[in-house]
Design an enzyme around this catalytic site. Structure first.
Site, PDB file in Angstrom:
ATOM      1  N   ARG A 201       0.857  -1.191   0.000  1.00  9.77           N
ATOM      2  CA  ARG A 201       0.000   0.000   0.000  1.00  9.77           C
ATOM      3  C   ARG A 201       0.893   1.241   0.000  1.00  9.77           C
ATOM      4  NH1 ARG A 201      -2.306   3.208   4.449  1.00  9.77           N
ATOM      5  NH2 ARG A 201      -4.066   4.345   3.572  1.00  9.77           N
TER       6      ARG A 201
ATOM      7  N   HIS B 207      -2.994  10.972   0.133  1.00 10.48           N
ATOM      8  CA  HIS B 207      -2.494  10.819   1.503  1.00 10.48           C
ATOM      9  C   HIS B 207      -1.897  12.172   1.920  1.00 10.48           C
ATOM     10  CE1 HIS B 207      -0.981   7.645   4.569  1.00 10.48           C
ATOM     11  NE2 HIS B 207      -0.633   8.837   5.073  1.00 10.48           N
TER      12      HIS B 207
ATOM     13  N   GLU C  45      -7.456   8.629   5.663  1.00 11.11           N
ATOM     14  CA  GLU C  45      -7.732   9.357   6.905  1.00 11.11           C
ATOM     15  C   GLU C  45      -8.229  10.782   6.670  1.00 11.11           C
ATOM     16  OE1 GLU C  45      -4.328   9.097   9.492  1.00 11.11           O
ATOM     17  OE2 GLU C  45      -4.318   6.916   9.472  1.00 11.11           O
TER      18      GLU C  45
ATOM     19  N   ASN D 285      -7.488   2.233   9.682  1.00 14.93           N
ATOM     20  CA  ASN D 285      -6.201   2.463  10.330  1.00 14.93           C
ATOM     21  C   ASN D 285      -6.459   2.543  11.824  1.00 14.93           C
ATOM     22  OD1 ASN D 285      -5.250   2.651   7.759  1.00 14.93           O
ATOM     23  ND2 ASN D 285      -4.708   4.820   7.853  1.00 14.93           N
TER      24      ASN D 285
ATOM     25  N   TYR E  37      -4.636   2.489  15.705  1.00 14.12           N
ATOM     26  CA  TYR E  37      -3.418   2.562  16.520  1.00 14.12           C
ATOM     27  C   TYR E  37      -3.704   2.425  18.008  1.00 14.12           C
ATOM     28  CZ  TYR E  37      -0.918   3.800  12.335  1.00 14.12           C
ATOM     29  OH  TYR E  37      -0.354   3.748  11.080  1.00 14.12           O
TER      30      TYR E  37
ATOM     31  N   GLU F 130      -3.621   0.147   8.055  1.00 13.44           N
ATOM     32  CA  GLU F 130      -2.455   0.566   8.847  1.00 13.44           C
ATOM     33  C   GLU F 130      -2.634   0.082  10.274  1.00 13.44           C
ATOM     34  OE1 GLU F 130      -1.455   4.746   9.000  1.00 13.44           O
ATOM     35  OE2 GLU F 130      -1.782   4.966   6.831  1.00 13.44           O
TER      36      GLU F 130
HETATM   37  O1  IFM Z   1       2.357   8.058   9.620  1.00 17.58           O
HETATM   38  C1  IFM Z   1       0.982   8.090   9.770  1.00 17.58           C
HETATM   39  C2  IFM Z   1       0.294   7.835   8.449  1.00 17.58           C
HETATM   40  O2  IFM Z   1       0.683   8.750   7.481  1.00 17.58           O
HETATM   41  C3  IFM Z   1      -1.203   7.940   8.613  1.00 17.58           C
HETATM   42  N1  IFM Z   1      -1.662   7.126   9.699  1.00 17.58           N
HETATM   43  C4  IFM Z   1      -0.985   7.216  10.947  1.00 17.58           C
HETATM   44  C5  IFM Z   1       0.508   7.050  10.750  1.00 17.58           C
HETATM   45  C6  IFM Z   1       1.238   7.152  12.107  1.00 17.58           C
HETATM   46  O3  IFM Z   1       0.995   8.400  12.669  1.00 17.58           O
END
Ligand code: IFM
Length: 440
Positions: free
Chosen positions: A75, A119, A164, A288, A290, A353
């Site tokens: 990706r 992006h 995002e 995505n 985290y 992600e």
């Molecule tokens: O690095 C970023 C990415 O560009 C978009 N999602 C979160 C990642 C970590 O912050």
């Protein structure tokens, strides 16, 4: 043991401005991130993406690394200012040629190219004309999407329109922490809408392909069972998750979110038929993830990205954190996936992600533990019926982590920025083993 279906797609992700460098080469025009990162104080250490991981020149070496890891898919994002240096009109074939070479190289190695069209690197002339808060930017995005699709449709099956949009809209136009650095809450809500509209218009021109969008979603938890904290969690779930999910998948902005935003905007920027355009059928949703968010009601206004809800505070959940300071909680991923499958059923999901920044050069045990725990959550979600089809580790390479500059390293491959030497971290070797076995 957690075993994945042989069809499960294993990948790694990057984005253009974070790794390519070569910002003034082959006719590329400036983007909002070139301008923003050159602004004193905007990024840690004054770092910019001007050189980054020099992937523009080293893509062959990087694709060879991917092949060595056994990736099924890669990706990456396409830089709009390489394709249309002014953001509209004239096309620079040299920009498209780079992505033709990259996708050819991937296909020769048996790796599926998974491009994202946007992006965060908006061509600067479009920001000069008002940026995403202006409706015209959505049309310009669709024009650009059609150009790239025409150039790469013979090589690419899965297209992601946006990465995002929450960050583009709310970090870019509300907190000013990201490019273009504006602090205008109403403009941020308009930007969110025009990003969604751009997605819908682009989806039309990507006909014949599999089309998706990537959202940064999170599991929002109330700090207590009290009414005020429950309401805080509802608000944040609304402005972070549902403000994108509902237009895309239900052709409507949630009523409660519209009410929460009443002091910011009357949604007069939403025109007839916009929501129908935005809700074009999606072939997949990219997620995505985290960290989860623990929130409580605040008695005093707190400055956050959560436009319309100043009286909400993000709390410390008391869990260990990654190097960038984000709490580690893989249960949040399971909860998020389960909730999506319940609320928006039958939609194929991909983790586009997931990963962690740690300052452990090569022996990155903490990153392995993070990835392992989150992949176990994925396996659990699949076993409970969630249609999760693939996983992309963020990130293939250490790279330019936006406002944090180069200090935060998310890569499973280490980049020595002085020499541009790439070295596999232990996590890369571990991930290659997981891919080979299809199991944890
Ligand atoms: O690095 C970023 C990415 O560009 C978009 N999602 C979160 C990642 C970590 O912050």
């Amino acid at each position: 043991m957690s075993t994945f279906d042989p069809e499960f797609l294993w990948g790694a992700a990057t984005s253009g401005y974070q790794i390519e460098g070569a910002v003034a080469e082959d006719g590329r025009g400036p983007s909002i991130w070139d301008t923003f990162s050159a602004t004193p104080g905007a990024t840690d250490n004054g770092d910019t993406g001007a050189v980054a991981a020099d992937h523009y020149h080293r893509y062959r070496e990087d694709v060879a690394l991917m092949a060595g890891l056994g990736l099924d898919a890669y990706r990456f994002s396409i830089a709009w200012p390489r394709v249309q240096p002014l953001g509209s009109g004239r096309v620079d074939q040299r920009g498209l040629d780079f992505y033709r070479r990259l996708t050819d190289e991937l296909l020769e190695r048996g790796i599926e190219p998974w491009p994202t069209l946007y992006h965060w690197d908006l061509p600067q002339p479009l920001e000069d004309a008002g940026g995403w808060p202006e409706r015209d930017t959505a049309s310009r995005f669709a024009e650009y999407a059609a150009i790239v699709h025409e150039a790469l449709a013979d090589r690419v099956t899965h297209w992601t329109t946006l990465n995002e949009p929450w960050c583009s809209a709310f970090l870019g136009y509300a907190t000013g922490r990201h490019a273009p650095g504006r602090r205008e809450p109403a403009a941020a809500v308009r930007a969110a809408h025009h990003l969604l509209l751009g997605h819908g218009l682009a989806a039309r021109v990507l006909g014949g392909s599999r089309v998706g969008i990537t959202l940064n979603l999170t599991d929002v938890r109330p700090h207590s069972a009290g009414e005020a904290d429950q309401d805080a969690a509802r608000r944040i779930d609304g402005i972070q998750n549902r403000i994108f999910l509902d237009p895309l998948l239900r052709a409507a902005y949630p009523d409660d979110v519209q009410k929460d935003l009443a002091d910011v905007t009357d949604f007069g920027h939403v025109q007839d038929d916009d929501l129908e355009t935005i809700a074009a059928p999606l072939d997949f949703l990219g997620i995505n993830y985290y960290a989860p968010l623990l929130v409580s009601a605040a008695t005093e206004p707190v400055p956050t990205a959560y436009v319309g809800s100043p009286q909400v505070r993000v709390m410390d959940g008391g869990r260990p954190r990654t190097g960038i300071g984000w709490e580690i909680d893989e249960q949040g991923l399971f909860a998020l996936l389960s909730g999506l499958a319940r609320d928006y059923p039958a939609l194929p999901l991909y983790i586009t992600e997931n990963g962690a920044a740690f300052d452990e050069p090569l022996h990155d045990d903490a990153r392995i533990a993070y990835l392992d725990a989150h992949l176990r959550s994925c396996a659990r979600a699949i076993a409970s019926g969630v249609p999760l089809k693939g996983y992309f580790a963020w990130s293939l390479l250490d790279n330019f982590e936006w406002a944090y500059g180069y200090a935060q390293r998310f890569g499973i491959v280490h980049v020595d920025y002085a020499t541009q030497r790439r070295t596999l971290k232990n996590s890369a070797r571990w991930y290659a083993g997981v891919i080979e076995r299809g199991a944890l």
